[in-house]
Motif scaffolding. Structure first.
Motif, PDB file in Angstrom:
ATOM      1  N   LYS A  85       0.835  -1.200   0.000  1.00 24.73           N
ATOM      2  CA  LYS A  85       0.000   0.000   0.000  1.00 24.73           C
ATOM      3  C   LYS A  85       0.873   1.254   0.000  1.00 24.73           C
ATOM      4  O   LYS A  85       0.657   2.202  -0.732  1.00 24.73           O
ATOM      5  N   GLU A  86       1.912   1.215   0.846  1.00 21.83           N
ATOM      6  CA  GLU A  86       2.798   2.378   0.950  1.00 21.83           C
ATOM      7  C   GLU A  86       3.599   2.579  -0.326  1.00 21.83           C
ATOM      8  O   GLU A  86       3.868   3.701  -0.741  1.00 21.83           O
ATOM      9  N   LEU A  87       3.995   1.460  -0.939  1.00 24.08           N
ATOM     10  CA  LEU A  87       4.834   1.562  -2.142  1.00 24.08           C
ATOM     11  C   LEU A  87       4.017   1.875  -3.381  1.00 24.08           C
ATOM     12  O   LEU A  87       4.557   2.322  -4.384  1.00 24.08           O
ATOM     13  N   GLY A  88       2.726   1.629  -3.325  1.00 30.37           N
ATOM     14  CA  GLY A  88       1.889   1.847  -4.508  1.00 30.37           C
ATOM     15  C   GLY A  88       1.697   0.560  -5.265  1.00 30.37           C
ATOM     16  O   GLY A  88       2.468  -0.390  -5.139  1.00 30.37           O
ATOM     17  N   GLU A  89       0.670   0.569  -6.092  1.00 35.95           N
ATOM     18  CA  GLU A  89       0.249  -0.618  -6.814  1.00 35.95           C
ATOM     19  C   GLU A  89       1.358  -1.151  -7.723  1.00 35.95           C
ATOM     20  O   GLU A  89       1.997  -0.402  -8.438  1.00 35.95           O
ATOM     21  N   GLY A  90       1.598  -2.458  -7.663  1.00 40.88           N
ATOM     22  CA  GLY A  90       2.546  -3.076  -8.583  1.00 40.88           C
ATOM     23  C   GLY A  90       4.007  -2.910  -8.182  1.00 40.88           C
ATOM     24  O   GLY A  90       4.878  -3.541  -8.747  1.00 40.88           O
ATOM     25  N   ALA A  91       4.282  -2.053  -7.200  1.00 46.23           N
ATOM     26  CA  ALA A  91       5.672  -1.845  -6.807  1.00 46.23           C
ATOM     27  C   ALA A  91       6.170  -3.056  -6.012  1.00 46.23           C
ATOM     28  O   ALA A  91       5.393  -3.775  -5.403  1.00 46.23           O
ATOM     29  N   GLN A  92       7.476  -3.281  -6.045  1.00 52.51           N
ATOM     30  CA  GLN A  92       8.055  -4.432  -5.370  1.00 52.51           C
ATOM     31  C   GLN A  92       9.014  -3.972  -4.287  1.00 52.51           C
ATOM     32  O   GLN A  92       9.826  -3.078  -4.510  1.00 52.51           O
ATOM     33  N   ALA A  93       8.883  -4.569  -3.117  1.00 50.52           N
ATOM     34  CA  ALA A  93       9.804  -4.239  -2.038  1.00 50.52           C
ATOM     35  C   ALA A  93      11.212  -4.658  -2.439  1.00 50.52           C
ATOM     36  O   ALA A  93      11.409  -5.681  -3.088  1.00 50.52           O
ATOM     37  N   ALA A  94      12.213  -3.870  -2.060  1.00 44.74           N
ATOM     38  CA  ALA A  94      13.595  -4.182  -2.414  1.00 44.74           C
ATOM     39  C   ALA A  94      14.046  -5.429  -1.658  1.00 44.74           C
ATOM     40  O   ALA A  94      14.719  -6.295  -2.211  1.00 44.74           O
ATOM     41  N   GLU A  95      13.680  -5.534  -0.404  1.00 44.48           N
ATOM     42  CA  GLU A  95      14.115  -6.657   0.424  1.00 44.48           C
ATOM     43  C   GLU A  95      13.136  -7.814   0.281  1.00 44.48           C
ATOM     44  O   GLU A  95      11.958  -7.689   0.607  1.00 44.48           O
ATOM     45  N   LYS A  96      13.634  -8.954  -0.233  1.00 45.30           N
ATOM     46  CA  LYS A  96      12.758 -10.118  -0.392  1.00 45.30           C
ATOM     47  C   LYS A  96      12.632 -10.848   0.944  1.00 45.30           C
ATOM     48  O   LYS A  96      13.641 -11.183   1.560  1.00 45.30           O
ATOM     49  N   GLU A  97      11.393 -11.088   1.343  1.00 47.76           N
ATOM     50  CA  GLU A  97      11.163 -11.758   2.619  1.00 47.76           C
ATOM     51  C   GLU A  97      10.151 -12.872   2.470  1.00 47.76           C
ATOM     52  O   GLU A  97       9.321 -12.837   1.559  1.00 47.76           O
ATOM     53  N   GLY A  98      10.213 -13.844   3.391  1.00 50.70           N
ATOM     54  CA  GLY A  98       9.238 -14.920   3.349  1.00 50.70           C
ATOM     55  C   GLY A  98       9.274 -15.751   4.612  1.00 50.70           C
ATOM     56  O   GLY A  98      10.132 -15.540   5.473  1.00 50.70           O
ATOM     57  N   ILE A  99       8.321 -16.684   4.705  1.00 48.05           N
ATOM     58  CA  ILE A  99       8.375 -17.664   5.800  1.00 48.05           C
ATOM     59  C   ILE A  99       7.929 -19.031   5.301  1.00 48.05           C
ATOM     60  O   ILE A  99       7.161 -19.138   4.336  1.00 48.05           O
ATOM     61  N   ASP A 100       8.452 -20.064   5.964  1.00 50.55           N
ATOM     62  CA  ASP A 100       8.099 -21.444   5.627  1.00 50.55           C
ATOM     63  C   ASP A 100       6.692 -21.714   6.149  1.00 50.55           C
ATOM     64  O   ASP A 100       6.399 -21.457   7.313  1.00 50.55           O
ATOM     65  N   THR A 101       5.818 -22.240   5.276  1.00 55.18           N
ATOM     66  CA  THR A 101       4.432 -22.486   5.688  1.00 55.18           C
ATOM     67  C   THR A 101       4.279 -23.798   6.440  1.00 55.18           C
ATOM     68  O   THR A 101       3.235 -24.068   7.016  1.00 55.18           O
ATOM     69  N   GLY A 102       5.319 -24.649   6.367  1.00 56.83           N
ATOM     70  CA  GLY A 102       5.184 -25.980   6.946  1.00 56.83           C
ATOM     71  C   GLY A 102       4.575 -26.975   5.967  1.00 56.83           C
ATOM     72  O   GLY A 102       4.599 -28.182   6.189  1.00 56.83           O
ATOM     73  N   ILE A 103       4.021 -26.502   4.860  1.00 53.79           N
ATOM     74  CA  ILE A 103       3.441 -27.390   3.842  1.00 53.79           C
ATOM     75  C   ILE A 103       4.577 -27.955   2.987  1.00 53.79           C
ATOM     76  O   ILE A 103       5.568 -27.269   2.730  1.00 53.79           O
ATOM     77  N   ARG A 104       4.431 -29.214   2.524  1.00 52.59           N
ATOM     78  CA  ARG A 104       5.441 -29.822   1.662  1.00 52.59           C
ATOM     79  C   ARG A 104       4.788 -30.284   0.359  1.00 52.59           C
ATOM     80  O   ARG A 104       3.676 -30.816   0.362  1.00 52.59           O
ATOM     81  N   ALA A 105       5.495 -30.070  -0.741  1.00 53.03           N
ATOM     82  CA  ALA A 105       4.978 -30.510  -2.040  1.00 53.03           C
ATOM     83  C   ALA A 105       6.023 -31.401  -2.701  1.00 53.03           C
ATOM     84  O   ALA A 105       7.115 -31.589  -2.163  1.00 53.03           O
ATOM     85  N   ARG A 106       5.659 -31.981  -3.868  1.00 56.41           N
ATOM     86  CA  ARG A 106       6.611 -32.864  -4.549  1.00 56.41           C
ATOM     87  C   ARG A 106       6.929 -32.288  -5.929  1.00 56.41           C
ATOM     88  O   ARG A 106       6.022 -31.923  -6.671  1.00 56.41           O
ATOM     89  N   ASN A 107       8.244 -32.201  -6.229  1.00 56.80           N
ATOM     90  CA  ASN A 107       8.655 -31.789  -7.573  1.00 56.80           C
ATOM     91  C   ASN A 107       8.284 -32.912  -8.532  1.00 56.80           C
ATOM     92  O   ASN A 107       8.783 -34.026  -8.403  1.00 56.80           O
ATOM     93  N   PRO A 108       7.392 -32.679  -9.493  1.00 56.40           N
ATOM     94  CA  PRO A 108       6.882 -33.771 -10.317  1.00 56.40           C
ATOM     95  C   PRO A 108       7.943 -34.372 -11.236  1.00 56.40           C
ATOM     96  O   PRO A 108       7.733 -35.444 -11.795  1.00 56.40           O
ATOM     97  N   PHE A 109       9.080 -33.743 -11.406  1.00 62.17           N
ATOM     98  CA  PHE A 109      10.117 -34.302 -12.275  1.00 62.17           C
ATOM     99  C   PHE A 109      11.260 -34.963 -11.520  1.00 62.17           C
ATOM    100  O   PHE A 109      11.783 -35.969 -11.950  1.00 62.17           O
TER     101      PHE A 109
END
Ligand SMILES: [Zn+2]
Ligand SMILES: [Zn+2]
Length: 829
Positions: free
Chosen positions: A293-317
């Motif tokens: 909201k502060e950065l405006g629509e479509g803008a991307q934060a410079a610092e990439k952040e995230g958290i592990d959801t605890g969910i696990r998936a399988r790479n199909p290949f």
């Protein structure tokens, strides 16, 4: 006869002469090829700015030149008179926009006339006139019938103190422009236009336009088509029932996908995350929402952040189990809301993996590198960056050894065969929200009835009831900048009867985005008072598309995209013959102030055209603007250069008057001599310079010719010819003085319409030659070209010749053959 050049005494005279004789009326030459030259229609701010003066000087040279080349020229004018500035001024000062706007238009129009712009004023229109916006409403209803206009829910800026929706322009650093409180986000229903359905057509059309490369690139990026694969990553512990669907353009790197990154509000994350994680995930989603909201629509934060959801998936290949993260760089509104992260081959994923210590598997190596081990690949980039180019696959099972291009297709085919993938296309382009919570705009022709439309989907106003006219209002009571949309407060207007059941109903209180007004005004110019249809098809066939459009590099992805989209819809409605509105686009540079900064009131460096015309005259203002820089480049204001152009015009004035005793009664021309050669070479040069929009060098050529004439001691016939040609060539650039001198030279023809002079081939023999022009192998004319001209210039010169242009008009050119010094052949469909 006057000794002193006095623009004040001659300019109003010629402006009156042109208007009285209606010289610029389009359609006056029915048999001739047409030329539609147009400037972006201005918002009537009251006084013309220097930027406007520049745009109109450019279109006017083109229009005046084309008339003299024999074209039936269409050079219209109008006013973009709806919009937020008038409404904001009304909120602040209490003046009704309907009172202020006509005054502003009148004053602006006087400036356009004072600059000597050769407008066909019978085309004049104002977008705030019901006669015009009735057709905005009509188009809206046609789009509604076709599913192009539709209702959706959208996020808007909202001021919690004023209880009102704010336009983007009314939000200043995240705060309400009126009361300064922090703006919040709200979801409300709105009307939108399905421009995304035209994404491919908008992309393809760009290839055929003569537009600046920068604008074309911006539109291409804005539409942002990417072709790729949609593939499912099954979630562990759901027995294959749940899967994250991702979109990728790099299926060749799938063996290197070591985790998934999803948008924080992805529905599967909310559904499947372990209970212990839910609070943390919710807090993260809220944090990302606030930041965006502060950065405006479509803008991307410079610092990439995230958290592990605890969910696990399988790479199909690879079959490997991989973690699902949420990340602030994945948007729920784009693609599938989740991506496969390949840190070895994507820089953003790489940095994320380093930060959170996630695995990095290399699966593509440069094609010229022999080493194929993980260790070697890792060493290759020394742990600093991903390898993002195409290359050769390794550690990719049966696909190892394949080049990326081939592997992309092979892996996509395999995913399809296994039923987990499908080819997909993604666009950056979003649909166009057209609802505005404002007064000074086109009312949206919709009615809500509780009885026959309980869900409030909207009932269209019948065509016969158009226009839905904006009501007159008590400005102080209605335009308060607070509460519901202004029109909702006008009970006598908003309360109406339902067109279906005749019971009580309410009108839509929102108005249309003003980009709707500017989407099709250029077609309405053709027929501005037509009450039965938006414009006549016969007029459209005669004058469309626009041949040259001058204006607005700042509109590259808004207006210039919307008006192309609107044209495509108008073609489907059978209103126009083409799907692109403007063949050539010229985006003029900005005019900077005396201090080299962009002109702005706050910097106090504004020079007004009114001031310059008052002091030096319109012809000087025009020559300065055209001489200071090529049309597409920025230009600096220079008082010295203004005075320089004024002195140049004064010199020509005195030259003609001091020569009159010598040349009166003498016939122009005579035996070839130095001045006659110079005169005819100047004709050739200026013609080509105007064709290429090189106005600055054209003015230099005229200065050289005037110097040569001033020094001339030879035959009087040569002198007369040079002065008459000077007036002729000056006519598109500085039309008032050109007309006056033409008259003083004893010539009585109407200069504005008189045929452009032609260079005598004998006199320019070392500079030019004649070349035959064929259309589908048949001789259709001859043109003169510069001896040094390249093939492309020869082709353009031939295509612009009025006779040839007539043959090419409305046709698709399939091929052009140029044989230098001999012929040009246009092969048309
Ligand atoms: Zn407020
Ligand atoms: Zn009803």
């Amino acid at each position: 006869m006057q000794d002193k050049y006095d623009p004040k005494s001659i300019e109003p005279h010629w402006q009156e002469h042109w208007q009285k004789n209606d010289l610029f009326r389009a359609g006056a030459r029915p048999g001739a090829p047409k030329k539609y030259v147009m400037a972006l229609l201005p918002y009537p701010s009251g006084e013309m700015h220097m930027g406007h003066a520049r745009v109109y000087s450019i279109t006017d040279v083109l229009a005046r030149y084309a008339r003299k080349r024999g074209f039936d020229v269409f050079h219209p004018f109008g006013w973009d008179s709806f919009g937020l500035p008038a409404e904001n001024a009304a909120i602040k000062e209490g003046v009704h926009p309907a009172v202020r706007t006509p005054k502003n238009i009148q004053s602006f129009k006087e400036d356009v006339i004072a600059l000597g712009i050769s407008v066909d004023w019978s085309t004049e229109l104002s977008t705030s006139d019901p006669e015009y916006y009735k057709w905005n409403q009509w188009f809206f209803l046609r789009m509604l019938e076709r599913g192009i206009a539709y209702r959706r829910r959208a996020k808007v800026n909202y001021c919690p103190v004023d209880n009102t929706v704010l336009a983007n322009e009314q939000v200043e650093e995240g705060r309400c422009w009126r009361c300064g409180s922090l703006v919040v986000e709200r979801e409300i229903p709105e009307w939108a236009s399905r421009i995304t359905a035209y994404a491919d057509q908008l992309l393809e059309g760009l290839q055929r336009l003569d537009w600046p490369e920068r604008v074309v690139a911006m539109q291409r990026n804005w539409i942002g088509r990417s072709d790729g694969l949609e593939i499912d990553f099954a979630v562990k512990g759901t027995k294959g029932k749940k899967a994250f669907r991702v979109f990728t353009t790099r299926a060749d790197t799938i063996h290197g996908a070591t985790f998934l990154a999803a948008a924080p509000d992805h529905p599967l994350v909310q559904e499947l995350a372990p209970r212990t994680k839910k609070a943390e995930l919710q807090a993260f989603a809220e944090k990302v929402r606030r930041a965006s909201k502060e950065l405006g629509e479509g803008a991307q934060a410079a610092e990439k952040e995230g958290i592990d959801t605890g969910i696990r998936a399988r790479n199909p290949f690879t079959g490997k189990e991989i973690p699902v993260w949420v990340a602030n760089f994945v948007l729920s509104g784009y693609g599938t809301g989740a991506v496969m992260a390949v840190p070895a081959h994507d820089q953003r994923d790489y940095e994320f993996a380093i930060k959170y210590n996630l695995p990095i598997d290399w699966v593509v190596r440069p094609a010229d590198d022999e080493e194929v081990t993980q260790a070697a690949a890792r060493k290759l980039v020394e742990g600093k960056q991903a390898f993002t180019d195409y290359g050769l696959l390794f550690d990719s099972g049966e696909f190892s050894g394949m080049p990326s291009e081939q592997a992309r297709l092979a892996i996509a085919a395999e995913a399809q065969r296994r039923g987990i993938g499908r080819p997909a296309v993604n666009y950056h382009l979003r649909d166009w929200g057209v609802s505005r919570q404002r007064y000074w705009g086109t009312p949206i022709p919709i009615i809500y009835c509780d009885r026959c439309d309980p869900e409030h989907k909207g009932i269209p106003v019948p065509d016969a009831d158009l226009p839905v006219v904006l009501p007159d209002i008590d400005v102080k009571a209605v335009l308060t900048g607070t509460g519901e949309p202004p029109l909702a407060k006008v009970a006598s207007w908003v309360n109406t009867t339902c067109p279906r059941c005749g019971g009580p109903a309410r009108r839509e209180a929102e108005t249309m985005d003003t980009f709707v007004d500017s989407a099709w005004y250029w077609a309405r110019y053709l027929d501005p008072h037509n009450a039965r249809e938006p414009f006549s098809r016969a007029r459209a066939d005669r004058f469309l598309p626009v041949d040259v459009y001058v204006g607005g590099p700042e509109h590259a992805v808004l207006h210039l995209l919307y008006f192309r989209f609107w044209t495509m819809v108008m073609r489907e409605l059978g209103l126009v013959p083409m799907s692109e509105p403007a063949q050539k686009l010229v985006t003029q540079g900005i005019v900077k102030g005396r201090d080299g900064e962009k002109m702005s009131k706050s910097k106090g460096n504004v020079v007004s055209p009114r001031e310059i015309i008052g002091e030096y005259g319109a012809d000087t203002a025009r020559l300065f603007i055209l001489f200071a820089a090529p049309a597409e480049k920025d230009m600096d204001w220079s008082d010295e250069q203004v005075q320089g152009q004024h002195r140049f015009l004064g010199r020509i004035w005195r030259l003609v008057h001091s020569s009159l005793p010598r040349i009166t009664g003498v016939k122009a021309g005579g035996a070839p001599d130095e001045l006659r050669r110079r005169t005819h070479k100047t004709i050739l040069r200026v013609t080509q310079q105007l064709e290429r929009l090189q106005f600055n060098t054209a003015i230099s050529s005229l200065m050289e010719l005037s110097n040569a004439a001033a020094d001339w001691q030879g035959e009087a016939g040569s002198l007369r010819e040079s002065l008459e040609v000077l007036a002729q060539l000056l006519a598109p650039l500085a039309p008032h003085i050109a007309n006056e001198l033409w008259y003083e030279l004893g010539r009585k023809e109407e200069l504005a319409l008189l045929k452009w002079p032609e260079a005598d081939p004998q006199l320019v023999v070392d500079d030019a030659y004649q070349i035959a022009v064929q259309v589908n192998g048949k001789l259709r004319g001859e043109v003169q070209v510069d001896a040094a001209a390249a093939d492309a210039e020869i082709r353009e010169t031939a295509a612009r010749d009025p006779k040839i242009a007539g043959w090419l008009q409305g046709k698709t050119i399939k091929k052009v053959v140029v044989i230098p010094k001999r012929l040009v052949n246009f092969v048309i469909a």
